[in-house]
Design an enzyme around this catalytic site. Structure first.
Site, PDB file in Angstrom:
ATOM      1  N   ASP A 110       0.828  -1.196   0.000  1.00  0.00           N
ATOM      2  CA  ASP A 110       0.000   0.000   0.000  1.00  0.00           C
ATOM      3  C   ASP A 110       0.871   1.258   0.000  1.00  0.00           C
ATOM      4  O   ASP A 110       1.457   1.625   1.015  1.00  0.00           O
ATOM      5  CB  ASP A 110      -0.913  -0.016   1.235  1.00  0.00           C
ATOM      6  CG  ASP A 110      -1.809   1.209   1.332  1.00  0.00           C
ATOM      7  OD1 ASP A 110      -1.825   2.020   0.377  1.00  0.00           O
ATOM      8  OD2 ASP A 110      -2.486   1.362   2.364  1.00  0.00           O
ATOM      9  N   TYR A 234     -16.831  14.528 -14.789  1.00  0.00           N
ATOM     10  CA  TYR A 234     -15.394  14.365 -14.563  1.00  0.00           C
ATOM     11  C   TYR A 234     -14.764  15.648 -14.024  1.00  0.00           C
ATOM     12  O   TYR A 234     -14.630  15.819 -12.818  1.00  0.00           O
ATOM     13  CB  TYR A 234     -14.667  13.880 -15.841  1.00  0.00           C
ATOM     14  CG  TYR A 234     -13.313  13.319 -15.509  1.00  0.00           C
ATOM     15  CD1 TYR A 234     -13.127  11.961 -15.290  1.00  0.00           C
ATOM     16  CD2 TYR A 234     -12.204  14.149 -15.329  1.00  0.00           C
ATOM     17  CE1 TYR A 234     -11.891  11.446 -14.926  1.00  0.00           C
ATOM     18  CE2 TYR A 234     -10.966  13.650 -14.966  1.00  0.00           C
ATOM     19  CZ  TYR A 234     -10.813  12.296 -14.767  1.00  0.00           C
ATOM     20  OH  TYR A 234      -9.599  11.794 -14.391  1.00  0.00           O
TER      21      TYR A 234
END
Length: 397
Positions: A110, A234
């Protein structure tokens, strides 16, 4: 095992090791065919396993003979179950880099976490000393904040009002109307935390404080603006707020790097078929129309063509890096040409299930989507047994 594509919605649940390797080899050959780029020699790519991040790693290595460290979060294979495509891409990249005598190591975990940042710093210190380029190309729907411990989830929603427009199911070619309810403030805030610039800055701060950024080091993150037809969902939606934050962060990082003569840039890239973009309503329809026109005009690019051009014609020309009025590098210039966008508007108005295969490039969209997972390459024998347990050399050891 015999590996075939298994689709569920907008994702493919399987990936093909040899197909992913072919995808990587094709990109390497393209970069090599374009000649040497006098670029960075020690490069860290955060988000290095797919899309623009993978293309950046390939371009650095095979365009500029750079040693690279790639950070990503991919699922390794287990017996009878394939890894994610980024795993196989990275395995293939390391194999090809090793053959070419290039340093390449990878870290799987991660990238939002302090632990992976520290592991990366330790590897740079041990093997490279310092890096002179940091590519930040993370795409994740969630982020566990390393300071607060809060899990944030990004959302793809308009802001202010419900968005309704056409979209297409690229598997079936069905053009339909989609409506998306507007975000609330918590949605916006969470999306900015996940996809904005905070983690990019945390990476650069950690690298700088550890002394592993070379004098004159450059860092670059990727963004997208897009056309009027997608802006409500967007650029003027939740993701757009995150991109605004990312772009503003470049100036903060540049200020922080003045002591080492460093610089941060955001590159605004072209719309492309990725795992992330395929799940965004409206975008697949837009891309299918865009591809048809750009291919006809001879200006179509995939990830590797975009990044190779970015490095060769923007970042490493020997001159100042050209930017727009907001300080951004624009490598979406061909997509956003007025003539191309006007033709898309005209086609958008008349796009239907019946005519999309004719006026758009749905076949090209599907092909690119399959390629992401290692499928659809003519020189790969998909009827042959494949080793799903393909490992990444630097992680395996």
């Amino acid at each position: 095992m015999i590996i075939e594509p298994r689709m569920r919605g907008f994702i493919c649940l399987t990936a093909h090791p040899e197909g992913c390797a072919q995808n990587v080899k094709n990109q390497i050959e393209y970069v090599k065919s374009k000649g040497h780029i006098d670029g960075a020699k020690k490069v860290l790519v955060i988000g290095a396993s797919t899309g623009f991040g993978l293309a950046s790693r390939i371009t650095s290595a095979f365009g500029s003979d750079a040693g690279t460290i790639g950070v990503f979060f991919e699922k390794p294979p287990t017996e009878g179950k394939t890894a994610t495509p980024g795993w196989y891409n990275s395995a293939a990249f390391e194999t090809e880099a090793q053959k070419a005598g290039l340093y390449a190591k990878s870290i799987n975990g991660d990238a939002f976490s302090n632990e992976i940042k520290q592991q990366t710093i330790d590897l740079i210190k041990a093997d490279l000393g310092q890096v002179d380029m940091v590519i930040y190309s993370l795409a994740s729907p969630v982020r566990l904040h390393p300071v607060t411990g809060v899990l944030h989830r990004s959302v793809l929603k308009p802001i202010g009002q419900t968005f309704s427009n056409k979209t297409v199911d690229f598997h079936t070619g069905l053009v339909s109307q989609v409506s998306i309810e507007p975000a609330n403030q918590e949605d916006i805030d969470n999306t900015v935390v996940v996809m904005g610039g905070e983690d990019w800055k945390m990476w650069i701060d950690a690298l700088k404080d550890a002394g592993v950024l070379a004098n004159g080091a450059t860092t670059i993150a990727y963004s997208y603006i897009g056309p009027e037809v997608t802006e409500a969902v967007y650029r003027k939606g939740t993701i757009g707020r995150a991109k605004d934050d990312l772009e503003a962060t470049a100036f903060k990082i540049t200020d922080d790097l003045k002591a080492i003569n460093g610089k941060a840039y955001v590159s605004v890239n072209k719309a492309l078929v990725t795992q992330a973009s395929s799940a965004i309503p409206v975008i697949p329809l837009y891309i299918s129309l865009l591809y048809k026109i750009m291919k006809a005009e001879g200006v179509h690019e995939g990830c590797i063509e975009q990044i190779q051009r970015l490095f060769e014609q923007r970042l490493y020309t020997g001159n100042d890096v050209p930017t727009d009025e907001k300080g951004r590098i624009r490598i979406d210039d061909w997509e956003m040409r007025d003539d191309i966008q006007e033709r898309i508007k005209a086609l958008w108005a008349k796009a239907t299930t019946e005519n999309l295969s004719e006026i758009g490039d749905l076949a090209g969209y599907k092909q690119d989507f399959l390629n992401l997972f290692g499928f659809g390459f003519t020189n790969v024998d998909y009827a042959a047994d494949s080793n799903e347990l393909t490992m990444i050399k630097s992680i395996e050891s």
